[in-house]
Motif scaffolding. Sequence first.
Motif, short mmCIF file in Angstrom:
data_model
loop_
_atom_site.label_atom_id
_atom_site.label_comp_id
_atom_site.label_asym_id
_atom_site.label_seq_id
_atom_site.Cartn_x
_atom_site.Cartn_y
_atom_site.Cartn_z
N PRO A 155 -21.12 -48.70 -17.18
CA PRO A 155 -21.90 -49.53 -18.10
C PRO A 155 -23.37 -49.16 -18.04
N GLN A 156 -24.02 -49.15 -19.19
CA GLN A 156 -25.43 -48.77 -19.23
C GLN A 156 -26.30 -49.86 -18.63
N LEU A 157 -27.27 -49.42 -17.84
CA LEU A 157 -28.23 -50.34 -17.25
C LEU A 157 -29.44 -50.40 -18.17
N LYS A 158 -29.49 -51.42 -19.00
CA LYS A 158 -30.52 -51.50 -20.03
C LYS A 158 -31.76 -52.18 -19.47
N ARG A 159 -32.72 -51.36 -19.11
CA ARG A 159 -34.01 -51.85 -18.60
C ARG A 159 -35.12 -51.17 -19.39
N LYS A 160 -36.14 -51.93 -19.77
CA LYS A 160 -37.24 -51.40 -20.56
C LYS A 160 -38.40 -51.00 -19.65
N ASN A 161 -39.21 -50.06 -20.18
CA ASN A 161 -40.43 -49.62 -19.50
C ASN A 161 -40.19 -49.03 -18.11
N VAL A 162 -39.08 -48.30 -17.97
CA VAL A 162 -38.78 -47.65 -16.70
C VAL A 162 -39.55 -46.34 -16.61
N ALA A 163 -40.30 -46.15 -15.53
CA ALA A 163 -41.09 -44.93 -15.36
C ALA A 163 -40.27 -43.84 -14.68
N THR A 164 -39.59 -44.16 -13.59
CA THR A 164 -38.78 -43.18 -12.86
C THR A 164 -37.46 -43.82 -12.42
N GLN A 182 -29.08 -47.01 -8.45
CA GLN A 182 -30.26 -46.58 -9.19
C GLN A 182 -31.47 -47.31 -8.65
N ILE A 183 -32.54 -46.57 -8.42
CA ILE A 183 -33.79 -47.14 -7.96
C ILE A 183 -34.79 -46.98 -9.09
N LEU A 184 -35.25 -48.09 -9.63
CA LEU A 184 -36.07 -48.08 -10.84
C LEU A 184 -37.51 -48.45 -10.53
N SER A 185 -38.41 -47.58 -10.96
CA SER A 185 -39.84 -47.89 -10.90
C SER A 185 -40.32 -48.13 -12.32
N PRO A 197 -40.38 -50.95 -6.44
CA PRO A 197 -39.22 -50.52 -7.24
C PRO A 197 -37.99 -51.38 -6.93
N GLN A 198 -37.10 -51.50 -7.93
CA GLN A 198 -35.92 -52.33 -7.80
C GLN A 198 -34.67 -51.47 -7.56
N VAL A 199 -33.74 -51.99 -6.74
CA VAL A 199 -32.52 -51.27 -6.40
C VAL A 199 -31.34 -51.93 -7.10
N TYR A 223 -34.73 -37.86 -7.81
CA TYR A 223 -33.45 -37.68 -8.51
C TYR A 223 -32.22 -38.24 -7.80
N TYR A 224 -31.85 -37.78 -6.62
CA TYR A 224 -30.60 -38.25 -6.02
C TYR A 224 -30.69 -38.21 -4.50
N GLY A 225 -29.79 -39.00 -3.86
CA GLY A 225 -29.74 -39.04 -2.41
C GLY A 225 -28.65 -38.12 -1.87
N ALA A 226 -28.81 -37.66 -0.64
CA ALA A 226 -27.82 -36.78 0.01
C ALA A 226 -26.77 -37.66 0.68
N PHE A 227 -25.49 -37.48 0.29
CA PHE A 227 -24.43 -38.34 0.79
C PHE A 227 -23.73 -37.73 2.01
N LEU A 228 -23.60 -38.55 3.07
CA LEU A 228 -22.86 -38.15 4.27
C LEU A 228 -22.57 -39.40 5.09
N ASN A 229 -21.34 -39.50 5.61
CA ASN A 229 -20.95 -40.60 6.50
C ASN A 229 -21.21 -41.98 5.88
N SER A 230 -20.76 -42.17 4.66
CA SER A 230 -20.86 -43.47 3.97
C SER A 230 -22.30 -43.93 3.77
N ALA A 231 -23.22 -42.98 3.70
CA ALA A 231 -24.63 -43.34 3.49
C ALA A 231 -25.33 -42.28 2.65
N LEU A 232 -26.40 -42.71 1.97
CA LEU A 232 -27.26 -41.82 1.20
C LEU A 232 -28.56 -41.64 1.96
N HIS A 233 -29.13 -40.44 1.88
CA HIS A 233 -30.31 -40.12 2.71
C HIS A 233 -31.44 -39.56 1.85
#
Length: 316
Positions: A155-164, A182-185, A197-199, A223-233
């Motif tokens: 589903p699309q996350l509809k948020r306005k005025n998102v910078a990054t 998604q981490i929105l600034s 920023p919001q998570v 852009y993206y987090g590195a996934f390993l052992n059930s966590a993003l880094h």
Amino acid sequence: MAISRFLKMKSCITRSKFQAKEAAKEEDGVLATNYNVSMEDLPLPILVDVFSRLPIKTILQIKCVCKTWHSLCSDPYFAKIHLARAPFSIMILEKFCKRIYTNSLVPLFTLNQGDKERLSLLSSCNGLICLHEFSYKQDIISVCNPILGDHLVLPQLKRKNVATRIRGFGYNHCTNQYKVIQILSYKDQAAISSSKPQVEVHTIGTNTWRNIGDLPYVLNQPYYGAFLNSALHWYAHSHDKRTAFMCSFDLGDEQFRQFPGPPTREYEKCRPINSISVGVSGGFLYLCDGFLEPNLDIWIMKKYGVKESWTKEFVI
């Protein structure tokens, strides 16, 4: 029906069929080794073992043979076995035509062919790939299964005025759930009554995004987090930019924590946003430092979570 129970039932039924055939032919004076056995007579565990060793192109073909084989190859259990046995391979992404190919140029599937959005790869996990389609009007995230040749549009996350937007995709083995974050600034943080920023978190299989609050750090890797052992880094720094460190996001309890980085003081200083990158290769976490400097240092964490296991493997 769970595939494990199905495997046991099918195996017992098939074994009974073999025994009945053998007994009947022995009564007729025919040796048991002389009768013909077709693929449908094989126990299901043997079919799983055989099919899991086949290339993706062949699996896509055998799915069309019958409903039983289609169900077998579509089961998550089969996908897990196939991934464990599959050799290392490369997928080719054609951004504007939105096609994905194997390294032998076998087309796997096409996403919304004809639209003008640009397609990019966000991340991959357990054989699934997370893709991003972006245009001026919409921002679409899809999770694709190359073995099934199918994809799921989130589903699309509809948020306005998102910078990054910084994203991550991964799997929690305790809950058996895949999640996208998604981490929105925002351009105007004051407009959302928060200066940070919001998570947002989406669990695959649901229809909503959940806001879990503020991001406690500033993530330097985009852009993206590195996934390993059930966590993003990520590599991050404090909001006052006085200290820098690695951090992780646990996909189980959905909490950010500081993570042990390479054992040297220079990594505690704030760095330019593109100078350090965190990733995963061969099941190990690595950190590349020096994209904007003459030398590029590559560190590898030999034992997950142990600070002393960081080793500088290469200097380029």
